[in-house]
Structure formats: C-alpha cells, structure tokens
Design an enzyme around this catalytic site. Structure first.
Site, PDB file in Angstrom:
ATOM      1  CG  HIS A  15      -1.840  -1.022   1.217  1.00  0.00           C
ATOM      2  ND1 HIS A  15      -2.873  -1.558   2.047  1.00  0.00           N
ATOM      3  CD2 HIS A  15      -2.321  -1.889   0.272  1.00  0.00           C
ATOM      4  CE1 HIS A  15      -3.744  -2.201   1.599  1.00  0.00           C
ATOM      5  NE2 HIS A  15      -3.388  -2.609   0.496  1.00  0.00           N
ATOM      6  CB  ALA A  47       2.305  -7.742  16.887  1.00  0.00           C
TER       7      ALA A  47
HETATM    8  P1  OAD Z   1      -7.409  -3.086  10.395  1.00  0.00           P
HETATM    9  O1  OAD Z   1      -7.442  -1.822  11.219  1.00  0.00           O
HETATM   10  O2  OAD Z   1      -8.519  -3.249   9.355  1.00  0.00           O
HETATM   11  O3  OAD Z   1      -7.162  -4.277  11.109  1.00  0.00           O
HETATM   12  C1  OAD Z   1      -6.260  -4.247  12.242  1.00  0.00           C
HETATM   13  C2  OAD Z   1      -6.387  -5.710  12.900  1.00  0.00           C
HETATM   14  O4  OAD Z   1      -5.161  -5.608  13.714  1.00  0.00           O
HETATM   15  C3  OAD Z   1      -7.561  -5.996  13.542  1.00  0.00           C
HETATM   16  O5  OAD Z   1      -7.878  -7.424  13.255  1.00  0.00           O
HETATM   17  C4  OAD Z   1      -7.094  -6.144  14.918  1.00  0.00           C
HETATM   18  O6  OAD Z   1      -7.731  -7.065  15.782  1.00  0.00           O
HETATM   19  C5  OAD Z   1      -5.579  -6.416  15.047  1.00  0.00           C
HETATM   20  N1  OAD Z   1      -4.895  -5.918  16.132  1.00  0.00           N
HETATM   21  C6  OAD Z   1      -5.199  -4.632  16.972  1.00  0.00           C
HETATM   22  N2  OAD Z   1      -4.140  -4.872  17.855  1.00  0.00           N
HETATM   23  C7  OAD Z   1      -3.152  -5.685  17.516  1.00  0.00           C
HETATM   24  C8  OAD Z   1      -1.739  -5.905  18.029  1.00  0.00           C
HETATM   25  N3  OAD Z   1      -1.412  -5.362  19.221  1.00  0.00           N
HETATM   26  N4  OAD Z   1      -1.246  -7.130  17.496  1.00  0.00           N
HETATM   27  C9  OAD Z   1      -1.961  -7.876  16.670  1.00  0.00           C
HETATM   28  N5  OAD Z   1      -2.950  -7.535  16.149  1.00  0.00           N
HETATM   29  C10 OAD Z   1      -3.737  -6.478  16.378  1.00  0.00           C
HETATM   30  O7  OAD Z   1      -6.052  -2.985   9.420  1.00  0.00           O
HETATM   31  P2  OAD Z   1      -5.692  -3.623   8.357  1.00  0.00           P
HETATM   32  O8  OAD Z   1      -6.001  -5.005   8.030  1.00  0.00           O
HETATM   33  O9  OAD Z   1      -4.160  -3.506   8.000  1.00  0.00           O
HETATM   34  O10 OAD Z   1      -5.359   0.622   3.581  1.00  0.00           O
HETATM   35  O11 OAD Z   1      -6.333  -3.042   7.149  1.00  0.00           O
HETATM   36  C11 OAD Z   1      -6.069  -3.321   5.749  1.00  0.00           C
HETATM   37  C12 OAD Z   1      -6.244  -1.760   5.100  1.00  0.00           C
HETATM   38  O12 OAD Z   1      -7.366  -0.937   5.264  1.00  0.00           O
HETATM   39  C13 OAD Z   1      -4.859  -0.848   5.388  1.00  0.00           C
HETATM   40  O13 OAD Z   1      -3.713  -1.049   4.652  1.00  0.00           O
HETATM   41  C14 OAD Z   1      -5.639   0.553   4.760  1.00  0.00           C
HETATM   42  C15 OAD Z   1      -6.784   0.533   5.554  1.00  0.00           C
HETATM   43  O14 OAD Z   1      -7.878   1.103   4.572  1.00  0.00           O
HETATM   44  C16 OAD Z   1      -5.050   1.525   2.719  1.00  0.00           C
HETATM   45  O15 OAD Z   1      -4.478   2.542   3.148  1.00  0.00           O
HETATM   46  C17 OAD Z   1      -4.972   1.085   1.377  1.00  0.00           C
END
Ligand code: OAD
Length: 251
Positions: free
Chosen positions: A123, A238
C-alpha cells in the site's frame, strides 16, 4: 512477559520445518508502537473518519488541503514513535531464516526500520510523496520549497504533492502485487499478523497460500474474516507473541 504457550509444540515444529516462510502484516503490527489501526471499534482511523473523505482520489481532488493535513498528522505521529519488539522479532527471524519475506499493508516503514530487509509494501509508504499527475517522487527539498499545502509538483502544471500510498479505488503497485501473489502461491508457511483480512487483494494472499498447500497461521487478538481459514490461530498481540516465537525457536 512473553506468552510461550501461544506457540504449542506441534505448531512450532511445523514453523521450524518451513523453508519458504511468508508474513502478511497489517495495522495491528504497529498498534503497540502507538499507531492507530483502521478498523478497531474505538481507536481505529475509520471509527473517527470516513475513508471516502480522506483516502480516495476524489477526496484529494475536492479537498487536497484536508487530505494532505491528515497525512501530515499521521506522518508526524509515525515519526514520533518507533518499531516495537514485534517488528524487531521479525527482523531477528529473518537472520535465522534468510528466505523470510514480509508483505505488508502498512505504510509506516517500520519493518525496514527494525532491520527487516525483504519487505514488500503493498500500500505504499506514507513518508514518500509523489506528483498527483505523473507519479514522480518529490524530494524533501522540493516539498519544503513551498508553504502551500499540499506543495505544488514541479513535474506537472496542475500537479500537487500527494502521499505515495494506495487509496480506495486505486490499483496496487503492480510489481509489488505480482511478487506478493507469486510468493504466496509458492510459500510453505504464511503467518498473517494484525490484519482484519477485509481489504483486497491483500486479504486473498493467505487463502491463495493455503490453497497451494501452505500452512496458514493467524496472529491477532481478535477473530477476523481470515480466522475460519487458518490452521492455527494465536490470540495474542504482535509485541507479545512474536518475541515469544523467537525465544521458542531459539530454545
Ligand atoms: P485493520 O484496522 O482493518 O485491522 C487491524 C487488525 O489488527 C484487527 O484485526 C485487530 O484485531 C488487530 N490488532 C489490533 N491490535 C493488535 C496487536 N497489538 N497485535 C496484533 N494485532 C492487532 O487494519 P488492516 O487489516 O491492516 O489500506 O487494514 C487493511 C487496509 O485497510 C490498510 O492497509 C488500509 C486500510 O484502509 C490502505 O490504506 C490502502
């Protein structure tokens, strides 16, 4: 304290046997560095803002200053913090496993800052800026040459500086996506860390890997759209579970 029980012996054995390990990381990877995720119900960016007002080409065309300022704020927040022990644990894993590749949806550059050398940014990277018309990279000097927000681009008359990140409705960088798809279809272990698994095409990588015969593991404190497809789920964070994994692998 490290939770060593998160990685039971039989899972550890399979991890140890892996020869082509692949990591898919998402916003949860950097949560313990103090960077908000996108979808966490109370603290995530999308709990406070609507994506279409900040993270689309249309939003930038209509309100370039508002969009630029939001990214400036995020850049500052990222610069003010550091990779966490989870990022450092992955860098340590790469030293043990030179074939380890990290495919990240994160734009903070923290994997590289922690010392991981094989990182595919799906991204983009928030610290880089490019011309909104030609896509050419702007240097810090070019960005600082104007007080305008966003600064004008030197590459095109109507061009503005924009963050080098993928917005909703935009294609991912082709080479990065191609490499990630190819690695996912050939890896023998895929560990998804801190991603909700709802944004495509990144979310399809674990399923692609699993369908091609890889072991798919998830590390996430919450259930996600990917959880039902994982062969083993580690319900931890993490910064807790990754140092524990390094410790267990070294034991
Ligand atoms: P999300 O915000 O959708 O998901 C974050 C995930 O991290 C959730 O499933 C939480 O449960 C988990 N989480 C929270 N704290 C954590 C920790 N300390 N250790 C491990 N996991 C934890 O984020 P993404 O899946 O990265 O796109 O979102 C995907 C994309 O959506 C991003 O890259 C962004 C966004 O719109 C763009 O900017 C193009």
């Amino acid at each position: 304290m490290n939770d060593l029980s998160a990685w039971p012996g039989e899972v550890l054995e399979k991890i140890q046997a892996a020869q082509r390990p692949l990591i898919l990381s998402g916003a949860g990877m950097s949560a313990e560095s103090g960077i908000p995720t996108f979808r966490d119900a109370l603290t995530g960016h999308w709990a406070r803002y609507r994506p279409e007002e900040l993270a689309t080409p249309e939003a930038f065309a209509q309100h370039p200053r508002r969009v630029w300022n939001w990214y400036e704020e995020r850049r500052r927040a990222i610069r003010a913090t550091r990779p966490n022990v989870g990022h450092h644990a992955l860098a340590a894993l790469e030293r043990r496993w030179p074939t380890l590749v990290i495919v990240t949806q994160n734009v903070d550059g923290f994997h590289q800052l922690a010392g991981s050398s094989s990182v595919i940014e799906l991204h983009g990277n928030i610290q880089r800026s490019v011309c909104s018309i030609t896509g050419e990279r702007l240097s810090d000097e070019q960005l600082l040459a104007s007080d305008q927000k966003p600064p004008p681009s030197p590459y095109a008359r109507e061009g503005l500086a924009r963050p080098d990140v993928v917005w909703f409705g935009e294609a991912l960088p082709a080479a990065a996506l191609e490499r990630a798809l190819s690695l996912a279809s050939r890896c023998d272990l895929l560990l998804a860390i801190g991603t909700s698994g709802v944004v495509q095409p990144a979310a399809s990588l674990p399923l692609l890997a699993r369908d091609a015969g890889a072991l798919f593991l998830e590390l996430n404190p919450e259930a996600t759209a990917l959880s039902p497809h994982a062969q083993h789920v580690v319900r931890s964070t993490a910064a807790v579970a990754l140092p524990a994994l390094v410790e267990r692998l070294a034991a």
